[in-house]
Design an enzyme around this catalytic site. Structure first.
Site, PDB file in Angstrom:
ATOM      1  N   ASP A 243      66.827  -2.014  45.648  1.00 16.55           N
ATOM      2  CA  ASP A 243      66.518  -1.097  46.746  1.00 16.55           C
ATOM      3  C   ASP A 243      67.062   0.276  46.377  1.00 16.55           C
ATOM      4  O   ASP A 243      68.244   0.400  46.047  1.00 16.55           O
ATOM      5  CB  ASP A 243      67.156  -1.600  48.043  1.00 16.55           C
TER       6      ASP A 243
ATOM      7  N   GLN B  32      61.835  -3.010  60.600  1.00 18.13           N
ATOM      8  CA  GLN B  32      60.922  -2.954  59.466  1.00 18.13           C
ATOM      9  C   GLN B  32      60.411  -1.535  59.267  1.00 18.13           C
ATOM     10  O   GLN B  32      60.011  -0.866  60.226  1.00 18.13           O
ATOM     11  CB  GLN B  32      59.746  -3.906  59.680  1.00 18.13           C
TER      12      GLN B  32
ATOM     13  N   HIS C 285      58.724  -8.511  52.855  1.00 19.18           N
ATOM     14  CA  HIS C 285      59.803  -8.422  51.881  1.00 19.18           C
ATOM     15  C   HIS C 285      61.104  -8.965  52.461  1.00 19.18           C
ATOM     16  O   HIS C 285      61.302  -8.970  53.669  1.00 19.18           O
ATOM     17  CB  HIS C 285      59.996  -6.988  51.375  1.00 19.18           C
ATOM     18  N   PHE C 286      61.956  -9.422  51.567  1.00 20.01           N
ATOM     19  CA  PHE C 286      63.279  -9.932  51.918  1.00 20.01           C
ATOM     20  C   PHE C 286      64.334  -9.044  51.277  1.00 20.01           C
ATOM     21  O   PHE C 286      64.169  -8.593  50.147  1.00 20.01           O
ATOM     22  CB  PHE C 286      63.461 -11.373  51.413  1.00 20.01           C
ATOM     23  N   HIS C 287      65.422  -8.833  52.005  1.00 16.58           N
ATOM     24  CA  HIS C 287      66.579  -8.083  51.518  1.00 16.58           C
ATOM     25  C   HIS C 287      67.666  -9.074  51.145  1.00 16.58           C
ATOM     26  O   HIS C 287      67.959  -9.990  51.916  1.00 16.58           O
ATOM     27  CB  HIS C 287      67.150  -7.182  52.621  1.00 16.58           C
TER      28      HIS C 287
END
Length: 144
Positions: free
Chosen positions: A37, A101, A107-109
């Site tokens: 990220d 969001q 997507h996954f964090h």
């Protein structure tokens, strides 16, 4: 944006998948892409996205995509843990703007957490690209 809508093929993650935007890649297989990220909330903040999807959020995703996606999330999370030795991990996913969001591609964090180190705010500041590359190499080396 609400939970309902049309997938925007111009979103940043779709552009990364097509090679139109750069990303510091951590892991890739036929189902998922993991990358750092650029606006991390903690050192090692990694994102995992499905490669063959136009789902804007988890609720829209097809069951045949969810299984391989979750295996990819787990694989990357284990590598983040092995590489960075955090005290804990946040694995999260948001559905809709009120939930937090901001990019409408599922997507996954994966966010490493250390005791006594506060969690940063998302998009608070852009990370140093050299630091991200180093972290990506550390995490990649631990993927099994």
């Amino acid at each position: 944006m609400s939970l309902d809508g049309t997938y925007d093929a111009g979103n940043i993650f779709a552009k990364i998948l097509r090679g139109e935007m750069p990303a510091v890649r951590v892991y890739e297989d036929e189902h998922v892409l993991a990358f750092m990220d650029v606006f991390p909330q903690a050192k090692g903040h990694t994102l995992v996205i499905p490669k063959h999807s136009t789902a804007r959020n988890f609720l829209e995703e097809a069951p045949e995509i969810v299984g391989p996606l979750m295996l990819g999330v787990q694989r990357v999370a284990k590598a983040v843990r092995a590489a960075l030795k955090p005290d804990g991990l946040v694995i999260t996913q948001f559905n809709g703007a009120p939930a937090g969001q901001t990019v409408y591609h599922l997507h996954f964090h994966i966010i490493p957490r250390w005791e006594g180190v506060p969690l940063g705010r998302h998009a608070e500041g852009m990370a140093d690209m050299q630091e991200l590359k180093g972290l990506a190499e550390q995490i990649s080396a631990m993927i099994s």
